[in-house]
Design a protein around this motif. Structure first.
Motif, short mmCIF file in Angstrom:
data_model
loop_
_atom_site.label_atom_id
_atom_site.label_comp_id
_atom_site.label_asym_id
_atom_site.label_seq_id
_atom_site.Cartn_x
_atom_site.Cartn_y
_atom_site.Cartn_z
N ALA A 162 4.82 -1.07 -11.94
CA ALA A 162 6.21 -1.10 -11.49
C ALA A 162 6.32 -1.64 -10.08
O ALA A 162 7.27 -2.38 -9.75
N ALA A 163 5.38 -1.29 -9.22
CA ALA A 163 5.38 -1.79 -7.85
C ALA A 163 5.26 -3.31 -7.82
O ALA A 163 5.97 -3.99 -7.07
N ILE A 164 4.38 -3.84 -8.63
CA ILE A 164 4.19 -5.29 -8.66
C ILE A 164 5.44 -5.98 -9.21
O ILE A 164 5.87 -7.01 -8.69
N ARG A 165 6.03 -5.41 -10.25
CA ARG A 165 7.24 -6.01 -10.82
C ARG A 165 8.37 -6.04 -9.81
O ARG A 165 9.11 -7.03 -9.71
N GLN A 166 8.51 -4.96 -9.05
CA GLN A 166 9.65 -4.88 -8.12
C GLN A 166 9.40 -5.66 -6.83
O GLN A 166 10.28 -6.38 -6.35
N TRP A 178 1.57 -10.05 -2.57
CA TRP A 178 0.41 -10.93 -2.68
C TRP A 178 -0.81 -10.15 -3.15
O TRP A 178 -1.67 -10.68 -3.86
N ALA A 179 -0.89 -8.88 -2.76
CA ALA A 179 -1.99 -8.01 -3.18
C ALA A 179 -1.52 -6.57 -3.11
O ALA A 179 -0.52 -6.26 -2.46
N VAL A 180 -2.23 -5.70 -3.80
CA VAL A 180 -1.98 -4.26 -3.69
C VAL A 180 -3.23 -3.59 -3.15
O VAL A 180 -4.36 -4.04 -3.41
N ASP A 181 -3.03 -2.52 -2.42
CA ASP A 181 -4.10 -1.83 -1.72
C ASP A 181 -4.11 -0.38 -2.20
O ASP A 181 -3.07 0.29 -2.17
N VAL A 182 -5.25 0.09 -2.66
CA VAL A 182 -5.33 1.45 -3.20
C VAL A 182 -6.51 2.18 -2.60
O VAL A 182 -7.54 1.59 -2.30
N SER A 183 -6.34 3.48 -2.42
CA SER A 183 -7.45 4.31 -1.95
C SER A 183 -7.41 5.64 -2.69
O SER A 183 -8.07 5.83 -3.70
N SER A 184 -6.58 6.59 -2.21
CA SER A 184 -6.57 7.92 -2.81
C SER A 184 -6.07 7.90 -4.25
O SER A 184 -6.38 8.81 -5.03
N GLY A 185 -5.33 6.87 -4.63
CA GLY A 185 -4.80 6.79 -6.00
C GLY A 185 -5.86 6.59 -7.05
O GLY A 185 -5.59 6.72 -8.25
N SER A 193 0.85 -1.18 0.00
CA SER A 193 0.00 0.00 0.00
C SER A 193 0.89 1.24 0.00
O SER A 193 2.11 1.14 0.03
N GLY A 194 0.28 2.40 -0.06
CA GLY A 194 1.04 3.64 0.07
C GLY A 194 1.38 4.29 -1.26
O GLY A 194 2.35 3.89 -1.92
N GLY A 195 0.59 5.26 -1.69
CA GLY A 195 0.93 6.04 -2.87
C GLY A 195 0.75 5.32 -4.19
O GLY A 195 1.24 5.79 -5.23
N LEU A 196 0.05 4.21 -4.19
CA LEU A 196 -0.15 3.48 -5.45
C LEU A 196 -1.23 4.17 -6.29
O LEU A 196 -2.20 4.71 -5.77
N ARG A 205 -10.55 5.71 -13.04
CA ARG A 205 -9.25 5.51 -12.40
C ARG A 205 -9.14 4.09 -11.82
O ARG A 205 -8.07 3.49 -11.85
N ILE A 206 -10.24 3.60 -11.28
CA ILE A 206 -10.23 2.22 -10.78
C ILE A 206 -9.96 1.26 -11.94
O ILE A 206 -9.16 0.33 -11.83
N HIS A 207 -10.62 1.49 -13.08
CA HIS A 207 -10.40 0.66 -14.26
C HIS A 207 -8.94 0.73 -14.71
O HIS A 207 -8.31 -0.30 -15.00
N ASP A 208 -8.40 1.95 -14.77
CA ASP A 208 -7.00 2.12 -15.21
C ASP A 208 -6.04 1.44 -14.24
O ASP A 208 -5.04 0.85 -14.66
N PHE A 209 -6.34 1.54 -12.96
CA PHE A 209 -5.49 0.90 -11.95
C PHE A 209 -5.49 -0.61 -12.14
O PHE A 209 -4.44 -1.26 -12.16
N GLY A 210 -6.67 -1.19 -12.25
CA GLY A 210 -6.77 -2.63 -12.43
C GLY A 210 -6.09 -3.09 -13.70
O GLY A 210 -5.37 -4.10 -13.71
N ARG A 211 -6.27 -2.34 -14.75
CA ARG A 211 -5.63 -2.71 -16.01
C ARG A 211 -4.11 -2.64 -15.91
O ARG A 211 -3.40 -3.54 -16.37
N ALA A 212 -3.61 -1.58 -15.30
CA ALA A 212 -2.16 -1.44 -15.14
C ALA A 212 -1.59 -2.53 -14.24
O ALA A 212 -0.50 -3.04 -14.47
N ALA A 213 -2.35 -2.89 -13.20
CA ALA A 213 -1.87 -3.91 -12.27
C ALA A 213 -1.73 -5.27 -12.94
O ALA A 213 -0.92 -6.10 -12.53
#
Length: 204
Positions: free
Chosen positions: A133-137, A141-148, A123-126, A160-168
């Motif tokens: 990039a976060a997932i690659r590095q 097990w999971a990513v947590d998003v809120s303000s992003g 989590s944090g700033g995703l 933005r939720i769609h774009d986040f999921g697609r990028a992930a």
């Protein structure tokens, strides 16, 4: 996603219509046990998530799966902190900020230990621009998003939720040789895109 100070009854209705295999998660920050018990009587939760200064005994007393967060900064021994919560279902790494509640601040992923003994939630700033990039590095097990994925404080944006999921999920479409190898951490073929339904947040 969590929503700030949403009425219990409202969240009970949301949980009631969740599709199969979606996990409802209650997010709490230094809430007293009475408030958590009141929540559990009203809202059907599958898991608890603690983001404050809760003790291992406090987290375990509810007899439910739980996730324990630790705020990351230099000088904090993450494994020493997390190992006290050895019965947690997962550990969550978040940015160190003075306030709680999704402020969009990230942290240096290199501060994470190379070996983590529980499923790691990052989590944090995703946001859509950095989650791949976060997932690659990190290989969480999971990513947590809120303000992003918000258009304004507390207002989730569907695009933005769609774009986040697609990028992930981009990393899943890359050939294995193009992924950054991290031999010290178990490679996963998939990653849960977001906490499914973190639905209650309490502040003292």
């Amino acid at each position: 996603f969590e929503s700030f100070y949403f009425a219990f009854a409202g969240w009970a209705n949301v949980v009631a219509i969740l599709p199969p295999f979606v996990t409802s998660v209650g997010l709490f920050v230094d809430a007293d046990e009475g408030k958590i018990h009141d929540t559990l009587k009203t809202v059907r939760l599958d898991c608890l998530q603690f983001h404050g200064n809760e003790t291992p005994e406090f987290c375990a007393q509810f007899g439910m799966p739980y996730v324990k967060a630790c705020r990351v900064r230099r000088g904090v021994d993450l494994l020493e902190y997390w190992r006290a919560f050895d019965d947690a279902s997962a550990w969550l790494a978040d940015a160190w900020v003075e306030e709680y509640g999704g402020v969009g601040t990230g942290f240096d992923w290199a501060l994470l230990p190379p070996r983590i003994e529980r499923p790691l939630v990052l989590s944090g700033g995703l946001a859509p621009g950095n989650v791949a990039a976060a997932i690659r590095q990190v290989r969480p097990w999971a990513v947590d998003v809120s303000s992003g994925v918000e258009s304004a404080k507390g207002i989730k944006d569907a695009s933005r939720i769609h774009d986040f999921g697609r990028a992930a999920l981009v990393h899943q479409q890359q050939p294995a040789h193009e992924l950054d190898p991290l031999p010290a951490r178990e490679q996963r073929e998939d990653v849960d895109v977001v906490r499914a339904a973190g639905i209650v947040e309490h502040h003292p």
